[in-house]
Design an enzyme around this catalytic site. Structure first.
Site, short mmCIF file in Angstrom:
data_model
loop_
_atom_site.label_atom_id
_atom_site.label_comp_id
_atom_site.label_asym_id
_atom_site.label_seq_id
_atom_site.Cartn_x
_atom_site.Cartn_y
_atom_site.Cartn_z
N GLU A 80 8.15 33.31 64.58
CA GLU A 80 8.64 33.20 66.25
C GLU A 80 9.49 34.19 66.51
OE1 GLU A 80 10.43 29.07 65.92
OE2 GLU A 80 8.38 28.38 65.14
N CYS A 138 15.59 37.62 69.27
CA CYS A 138 15.74 37.33 67.99
C CYS A 138 14.56 37.24 67.20
CB CYS A 138 16.31 35.64 68.23
SG CYS A 138 16.40 34.94 66.75
N CYS A 174 14.67 27.84 65.46
CA CYS A 174 13.58 28.58 64.89
C CYS A 174 12.75 27.68 63.69
CB CYS A 174 13.98 29.78 64.08
SG CYS A 174 14.19 31.02 65.36
N CYS A 187 17.37 22.72 58.43
CA CYS A 187 16.81 23.99 59.00
C CYS A 187 15.14 23.71 58.97
CB CYS A 187 17.01 25.32 58.38
SG CYS A 187 16.09 26.77 59.11
N CYS A 193 17.92 25.36 53.35
CA CYS A 193 19.07 24.92 54.24
C CYS A 193 18.50 23.44 54.48
CB CYS A 193 19.56 25.54 55.03
SG CYS A 193 20.31 27.26 54.33
N CYS A 217 10.96 30.50 54.46
CA CYS A 217 12.07 30.74 53.96
C CYS A 217 12.00 30.10 52.67
CB CYS A 217 13.16 30.66 55.03
SG CYS A 217 14.76 30.92 54.45
N1 SAH Z 1 18.64 32.97 56.95
C1 SAH Z 1 19.70 33.32 57.96
C2 SAH Z 1 19.33 33.58 59.31
C3 SAH Z 1 18.29 32.44 60.04
S1 SAH Z 1 18.96 30.79 60.59
C4 SAH Z 1 20.68 32.57 57.95
O1 SAH Z 1 20.81 31.65 56.95
O2 SAH Z 1 21.76 32.93 58.62
C5 SAH Z 1 19.92 31.47 61.95
C6 SAH Z 1 21.04 30.21 62.02
O3 SAH Z 1 20.60 29.17 62.49
C7 SAH Z 1 21.63 30.11 60.77
O4 SAH Z 1 23.07 30.12 60.89
C8 SAH Z 1 21.23 28.79 60.29
O5 SAH Z 1 22.04 28.08 59.40
C9 SAH Z 1 21.27 27.92 61.74
N2 SAH Z 1 20.24 26.86 61.88
C10 SAH Z 1 19.16 26.63 61.01
N3 SAH Z 1 18.64 25.55 61.61
C11 SAH Z 1 19.44 24.98 62.56
C12 SAH Z 1 19.59 23.81 63.36
N4 SAH Z 1 18.61 22.75 63.20
N5 SAH Z 1 20.65 23.65 64.05
C13 SAH Z 1 21.45 24.61 64.33
N6 SAH Z 1 21.51 25.52 63.37
C14 SAH Z 1 20.49 25.84 62.71
#
Ligand code: SAH
Length: 359
Positions: free
Chosen positions: A96, A109, A337, A123, A120, A116
């Protein structure tokens, strides 16, 4: 005709490499410079378009080289003008990319991996794990494809889509070099942001590249205990190590660090958490970005209420921490994302989640 795997992925060759390749097939180096300009400045989609090259050379390129990039499969447009693209890669995988329009210019972006492996818990991108890392050409092409589609220049690039950029280190560093190279789109390094969950050794390596880019750290918690409940990577690197690596980055680049903090109701949004976060960051040149959680089905947590987020922000401000609440772009189109990709895979990526008891 050669198979795609045997072909040279020419869009991943930098300015020097493309000239070396062209010389190796008995051509003059300036032909390489012409081709680079076609690919990275004029954003050509085929060798056929490169009309100032001899016909024979175009044919040779077509036989020897592939143009591995992406193609738009679906676009969702939000009420605020944000566009989310589902991109199809040449091997059938999807990623995406998101276009956000601001007064100061267009931001894109991009994704850096298919899936991944960081895990997390809140996510969507990590559901189904890592399939593979993207090539430099596939990262560049997300920007090129969107530029062609809109006919407008992209001025800011954020590596914050699907994937962990620093888990695809070499291809990402080459991407930044080529994106900001004067022979290509020549986007200013100051307008590039890379977001990481905090892979400490790669953060230190990145400092050594001496890019003028912004480093954003997904912190999300003020202490290791809480962070481990949200992000498995916290078992590998402590907040102390991350902060030390940030200071090193600041020392070398003098670029203010951004800390991302996604607000999860009842988890990390108390005033006590705000106090602890303030103590952690009070003597650092940094900025905190509060992100209201975008709840993902089957993943951890609900978003904190508006008042909670505002109180948290006020407490940080009282403690002299620079803070903003992230403007929510494209919430009506699943801009978190990974959600669009999951849908495109017929929801099968949702299988098997929650085994870790993340709820
Ligand atoms: N892997 C990298 C970049 C991708 S995620 C990282 O961890 O920074 C981009 C940002 O969105 C990160 O801060 C991630 O923790 C956050 N993020 C992911 N899923 C989310 C969600 N459902 N709601 C809010 N923030 C989220």
């Amino acid at each position: 005709m050669k198979d795609a795997e045997e072909k040279i992925n020419i869009k991943s060759l930098d300015y020097k490499e493309i000239q070396e390749y062209i010389v190796s097939i008995g051509q003059k180096a300036f032909r390489g410079r012409q081709i680079y300009k076609w690919l990275h400045e004029r954003l050509a989609e085929s060798f056929h378009e490169m009309t100032d090259l001899p016909e024979e050379l175009r044919k040779r390129l077509d036989e020897d080289c592939s143009l591995e990039g992406c193609r738009i499969e679906k676009v969702q447009v939000s009420k605020d003008g944000t566009k989310k693209y589902l991109m199809l890669l040449s091997d059938g995988n999807h990623v995406e990319s998101v276009l956000m329009k601001y007064k100061h210019g267009n931001s894109v972006c991009i994704s850096t991996q298919v899936g991944c492996r960081m895990g997390c818990r809140f996510c969507a991108s990590t559901v189904g794990g890592l399939v593979r890392s993207l090539k430099t050409s596939e990262m560049l092409d997300q920007i090129y494809t969107i530029t062609r589609e809109t006919g407008e220049r992209v001025s800011n690039v954020i590596l914050m889509g699907i994937g962990e950029p620093l888990d695809n280190y070499d291809a990402v560093v080459k991407f930044i070099q080529m994106l900001t190279d004067e022979h290509g789109l020549h986007i200013s390094q100051r307008n590039v942001t890379i977001s990481t969950c905090g892979l400490v050794p790669q953060m230190k390596r990145l400092a050594g590249e001496e890019f003028a880019i912004t480093l954003a750290i997904s912190l999300h918690a003020p202490n290791d205990k809480l962070r481990r409940e949200m992000m498995p990577v916290a078992n590998r690197y402590s907040i102390e190590e991350i902060i030390e690596a940030c200071r090193e980055y600041l020392g070398v680049t003098n670029r203010r660090i951004t800390f991302e903090y996604s607000m999860v109701e009842g988890k990390n949004d108390s005033l006590k958490d705000a106090e602890e976060l303030s103590r952690l960051l009070c003597d650092m040149n940094c900025h905190v970005n509060l992100i209201p959680l975008n709840p993902v089905k089957g993943r951890l947590g609900q978003r904190s209420g508006q008042e909670k987020i505002r109180d948290f922000k006020l407490r940080l401000e009282k403690n002299h921490i620079n803070v903003t609440i992230r403007r929510e772009m494209g919430r009506d189109i699943d801009a978190a994302c990974g959600q669009l990709r999951n849908k495109s895979e017929g929801g099968k990526l949702h299988e098997g989640i929650c085994e870790d008891g993340c709820r």
